[in-house]
Design a protein around this motif. Structure first.
Motif, PDB file in Angstrom:
ATOM      1  N   ILE A 258      31.378  39.843  35.570  1.00  0.00           N
ATOM      2  CA  ILE A 258      31.865  38.882  36.724  1.00  0.00           C
ATOM      3  C   ILE A 258      31.029  39.236  37.997  1.00  0.00           C
ATOM      4  O   ILE A 258      30.617  38.291  38.758  1.00  0.00           O
ATOM      5  CB  ILE A 258      33.498  38.809  37.240  1.00  0.00           C
ATOM      6  CG1 ILE A 258      34.106  38.691  35.772  1.00  0.00           C
ATOM      7  CG2 ILE A 258      33.735  38.071  38.193  1.00  0.00           C
ATOM      8  CD1 ILE A 258      35.665  38.638  35.859  1.00  0.00           C
TER       9      ILE A 258
ATOM     10  N   LYS B 274      27.542  38.227  37.692  1.00  0.00           N
ATOM     11  CA  LYS B 274      27.464  36.764  38.069  1.00  0.00           C
ATOM     12  C   LYS B 274      27.227  36.432  39.484  1.00  0.00           C
ATOM     13  O   LYS B 274      26.714  35.437  40.070  1.00  0.00           O
ATOM     14  CB  LYS B 274      28.459  35.909  37.411  1.00  0.00           C
ATOM     15  CG  LYS B 274      28.305  35.942  35.859  1.00  0.00           C
ATOM     16  CD  LYS B 274      29.407  35.180  35.132  1.00  0.00           C
ATOM     17  CE  LYS B 274      29.723  35.312  33.736  1.00  0.00           C
ATOM     18  NZ  LYS B 274      30.832  34.589  33.258  1.00  0.00           N
ATOM     19  N   LEU B 275      28.327  37.210  40.017  1.00  0.00           N
ATOM     20  CA  LEU B 275      28.497  37.099  41.589  1.00  0.00           C
ATOM     21  C   LEU B 275      27.223  37.379  42.255  1.00  0.00           C
ATOM     22  O   LEU B 275      26.617  36.736  43.156  1.00  0.00           O
ATOM     23  CB  LEU B 275      29.391  38.040  42.103  1.00  0.00           C
ATOM     24  CG  LEU B 275      30.264  37.914  43.228  1.00  0.00           C
ATOM     25  CD1 LEU B 275      31.673  37.991  43.404  1.00  0.00           C
ATOM     26  CD2 LEU B 275      29.689  38.544  44.423  1.00  0.00           C
TER      27      LEU B 275
ATOM     28  N   SER C 274      24.542  34.749  41.592  1.00  0.00           N
ATOM     29  CA  SER C 274      24.844  33.493  42.260  1.00  0.00           C
ATOM     30  C   SER C 274      23.966  33.547  43.699  1.00  0.00           C
ATOM     31  O   SER C 274      23.496  32.635  44.259  1.00  0.00           O
ATOM     32  CB  SER C 274      26.174  33.282  42.587  1.00  0.00           C
ATOM     33  OG  SER C 274      26.789  33.016  41.403  1.00  0.00           O
TER      34      SER C 274
ATOM     35  N   TYR D  59      34.434  33.490  41.801  1.00  0.00           N
ATOM     36  CA  TYR D  59      34.220  34.742  41.019  1.00  0.00           C
ATOM     37  C   TYR D  59      35.231  35.818  41.965  1.00  0.00           C
ATOM     38  O   TYR D  59      35.941  36.704  41.048  1.00  0.00           O
ATOM     39  CB  TYR D  59      33.016  35.283  41.199  1.00  0.00           C
ATOM     40  CG  TYR D  59      32.058  34.531  40.410  1.00  0.00           C
ATOM     41  CD1 TYR D  59      32.354  34.231  39.005  1.00  0.00           C
ATOM     42  CD2 TYR D  59      30.576  34.135  40.713  1.00  0.00           C
ATOM     43  CE1 TYR D  59      31.623  33.425  38.227  1.00  0.00           C
ATOM     44  CE2 TYR D  59      29.865  33.428  39.799  1.00  0.00           C
ATOM     45  CZ  TYR D  59      30.209  33.026  38.703  1.00  0.00           C
ATOM     46  OH  TYR D  59      29.418  32.413  37.888  1.00  0.00           O
TER      47      TYR D  59
ATOM     48  N   GLN E 138      38.726  35.151  40.574  1.00  0.00           N
ATOM     49  CA  GLN E 138      38.747  35.809  38.999  1.00  0.00           C
ATOM     50  C   GLN E 138      39.150  37.301  39.192  1.00  0.00           C
ATOM     51  O   GLN E 138      39.799  37.640  38.409  1.00  0.00           O
ATOM     52  CB  GLN E 138      37.523  35.271  38.449  1.00  0.00           C
ATOM     53  CG  GLN E 138      37.771  35.721  37.027  1.00  0.00           C
ATOM     54  CD  GLN E 138      36.585  35.115  36.265  1.00  0.00           C
ATOM     55  OE1 GLN E 138      35.481  34.791  36.670  1.00  0.00           O
ATOM     56  NE2 GLN E 138      36.645  35.273  34.960  1.00  0.00           N
TER      57      GLN E 138
END
Length: 173
Positions: A105, A108-109, A112, A127, A130
């Motif tokens: 996560i 991905k953050l 991004s 995110y 999450q």
């Protein structure tokens, strides 16, 4: 501008070898601290800039954001979550499975932020939510609170309310 209100890096490489990580005033941090020592477990920490504890030898993901990065209504909901009521830094030791859940996560953050996707900051907020929900779940398991349906309804309602407020907030560009 949202880019001034949020940042995320992998330390130490994310700072291009600049050395010491300096806390910014009135900033909130969520970081996943990873140690190379076998005896030290990975830790997920939520704190304000005054409570940031990071030394040059530490490594992991660091996210920093200002209150303005989130809609006012969403920020009020953060304060309503039991996990954040203490006011002190929140530190949650993670086992291997929890680390394997959270690390992607954070990946991905960070990815991004480097993208040109128009809604990347909305994705970043998702995110963060999450990560917060996973932290709440881990915290509930660690402190062994009696599982009450009322507690889950409240948590779910809070999450849905946060999502609705983000979708209903005017697009800031």
């Amino acid at each position: 501008m949202e880019s001034d209100q949020f940042d995320a890096v992998w330390w130490p490489s994310g700072q291009s070898g600049r050395g010491r990580l300096l806390p910014y005033e009135d900033t909130f941090y969520i970081y996943l601290k990873v140690s190379t020592a076998l005896a030290v477990r990975p830790t997920l920490v939520f704190c304000k800039s005054d409570d940031l504890e990071w030394v040059d030898q530490d490594m992991g993901y660091i996210t920093s954001f200002k209150e303005a990065f989130f809609d006012k209504g969403v920020w009020c909901n953060f304060e309503a979550i039991d996990l954040f009521r203490a006011g002190d830094p929140i530190s949650i030791e993670l086992d291997e499975e929890e680390m394997l859940t959270l690390a992607p996560i954070f990946d991905k953050l960070c990815a991004s932020l480097e993208s040109t996707y128009r809604y990347r900051y909305d994705l970043v907020r998702t995110y963060i939510f999450q990560i917060i929900h996973i932290a709440i779940k881990i915290n509930l398991q660690q402190i062994n609170i009696v599982r009450s349906p009322i507690r889950y309804v409240r948590l779910t309602t809070c999450g849905i309310d946060m999502l609705a407020r983000i979708k209903l907030s005017p697009n800031k560009q």
